[in-house]
Scaffold this motif. Structure first.
Motif, PDB file in Angstrom:
ATOM      1  N   VAL A  36      -4.757   1.534  -0.816  1.00 29.08           N
ATOM      2  CA  VAL A  36      -5.863   2.142  -1.551  1.00 29.08           C
ATOM      3  C   VAL A  36      -6.626   3.080  -0.616  1.00 29.08           C
ATOM      4  N   LEU A  37      -6.775   4.329  -1.052  1.00 31.61           N
ATOM      5  CA  LEU A  37      -7.604   5.302  -0.350  1.00 31.61           C
ATOM      6  C   LEU A  37      -8.891   5.437  -1.140  1.00 31.61           C
ATOM      7  N   ALA A  38     -10.020   5.128  -0.512  1.00 28.02           N
ATOM      8  CA  ALA A  38     -11.321   5.189  -1.187  1.00 28.02           C
ATOM      9  C   ALA A  38     -12.135   6.334  -0.605  1.00 28.02           C
ATOM     10  N   ALA A  70      -5.303  -1.443   7.804  1.00 24.61           N
ATOM     11  CA  ALA A  70      -6.319  -0.483   7.379  1.00 24.61           C
ATOM     12  C   ALA A  70      -6.306   0.705   8.335  1.00 24.61           C
ATOM     13  N   PHE A  71      -6.837   1.825   7.848  1.00 22.41           N
ATOM     14  CA  PHE A  71      -6.903   3.046   8.650  1.00 22.41           C
ATOM     15  C   PHE A  71      -8.308   3.631   8.596  1.00 22.41           C
ATOM     16  N   ARG A  98     -11.191   3.730   5.353  1.00 21.74           N
ATOM     17  CA  ARG A  98     -11.088   4.155   3.956  1.00 21.74           C
ATOM     18  C   ARG A  98      -9.712   3.980   3.339  1.00 21.74           C
ATOM     19  N   LEU A  99      -8.699   3.691   4.148  1.00 23.94           N
ATOM     20  CA  LEU A  99      -7.362   3.455   3.621  1.00 23.94           C
ATOM     21  C   LEU A  99      -7.002   2.028   3.976  1.00 23.94           C
ATOM     22  N   VAL A 100      -6.774   1.175   2.958  1.00 24.74           N
ATOM     23  CA  VAL A 100      -6.601  -0.262   3.207  1.00 24.74           C
ATOM     24  C   VAL A 100      -5.455  -0.844   2.383  1.00 24.74           C
ATOM     25  N   ARG A 101      -4.885  -1.921   2.922  1.00 27.31           N
ATOM     26  CA  ARG A 101      -3.952  -2.746   2.151  1.00 27.31           C
ATOM     27  C   ARG A 101      -4.817  -3.642   1.278  1.00 27.31           C
ATOM     28  N   ARG A 102      -4.717  -3.482  -0.013  1.00 32.65           N
ATOM     29  CA  ARG A 102      -5.638  -4.200  -0.907  1.00 32.65           C
ATOM     30  C   ARG A 102      -5.406  -5.704  -0.943  1.00 32.65           C
ATOM     31  N   ASP A 103      -4.228  -6.164  -0.523  1.00 30.55           N
ATOM     32  CA  ASP A 103      -3.973  -7.598  -0.499  1.00 30.55           C
ATOM     33  C   ASP A 103      -4.476  -8.262   0.784  1.00 30.55           C
ATOM     34  N   ARG A 122      -6.374  -7.002  10.514  1.00 32.04           N
ATOM     35  CA  ARG A 122      -6.053  -7.476  11.865  1.00 32.04           C
ATOM     36  C   ARG A 122      -5.669  -6.312  12.770  1.00 32.04           C
ATOM     37  N   LEU A 123      -5.007  -5.313  12.186  1.00 32.84           N
ATOM     38  CA  LEU A 123      -4.570  -4.157  12.949  1.00 32.84           C
ATOM     39  C   LEU A 123      -5.110  -2.905  12.273  1.00 32.84           C
ATOM     40  N   LEU A 124      -5.799  -2.078  13.042  1.00 37.73           N
ATOM     41  CA  LEU A 124      -6.466  -0.893  12.511  1.00 37.73           C
ATOM     42  C   LEU A 124      -5.803   0.358  13.063  1.00 37.73           C
TER      43      LEU A 124
END
Length: 178
Positions: A36-38, A70-71, A98-103, A122-124
């Motif tokens: 998800v990019l928010a 996430a990024f 702003r970019l994340v794994r939603r799970d 855990r890892l960015l």
């Protein structure tokens, strides 16, 4: 906006605004894909950002041999059409996630309701390119936004059992550790 979305067959879901944290969690729950990019309505991705996002997607969201949860993005702030070095309390550019794994990533209930940051990663990673944030175009918009955010921040402080008084502020600012 709704007519443009309808013309492109976009699924539109509405939720009355309560705070940014709850809006982001709700929106993330509606998404059908794992990533998800928010972006906010006043944030505009540059062509270099879009190209980097496409490359990342082609690579399966892997960066340097691993898959971050996430990024961060680089966000440059503009106030009244001009670039700024800070829009207090935020420096520009800043690096919001702003970019994340939603799970794996959510906005916790204990997070600040105004500028909620996601947790659970855990890892960015960091996405290349820049997103420009055009926060205020007029003085009226600036003062309305400041009023809105300070009101929301005060309500969030109250929810957390905190208060701000002139006496407490004066005591903190005159103490040696302040």
């Amino acid at each position: 906006t709704l007519s443009v979305c309808a013309a492109f067959g976009v699924r539109v879901i509405h939720k009355a605004f309560s705070n940014f944290r709850d809006q982001r969690n709700f929106a993330q729950e509606q998404c059908r894909h794992p990533w998800v990019l928010a972006l906010d309505a006043d944030e505009v991705p540059t062509t270099s950002f879009v190209a980097a996002l496409r490359r990342l997607k082609e690579q399966g969201f892997r960066q340097n041999g691993s898959e971050p949860d996430a990024f961060q993005i680089e966000r440059a702030w503009f106030v009244k059409g001009r670039p700024v070095h800070a829009f207090f309390p935020v420096k520009s550019p800043d690096l919001p996630i702003r970019l994340v794994r939603r799970d794996r990533v959510r906005y916790d209930r204990d997070a600040c309701a105004v500028h909620a940051g996601p947790s659970g990663h855990r890892l960015l990673g960091r996405l290349e390119g820049v997103v420009n944030h055009y926060t205020c175009e007029t003085d009226e918009e600036l003062f309305a936004k400041l009023d809105f955010y300070t009101t929301m921040a005060a309500q969030d402080m109250r929810r957390r059992g905190r208060s701000a008084t002139w006496a407490a502020r004066r005591t903190r600012s005159s103490s040696p550790s302040a």
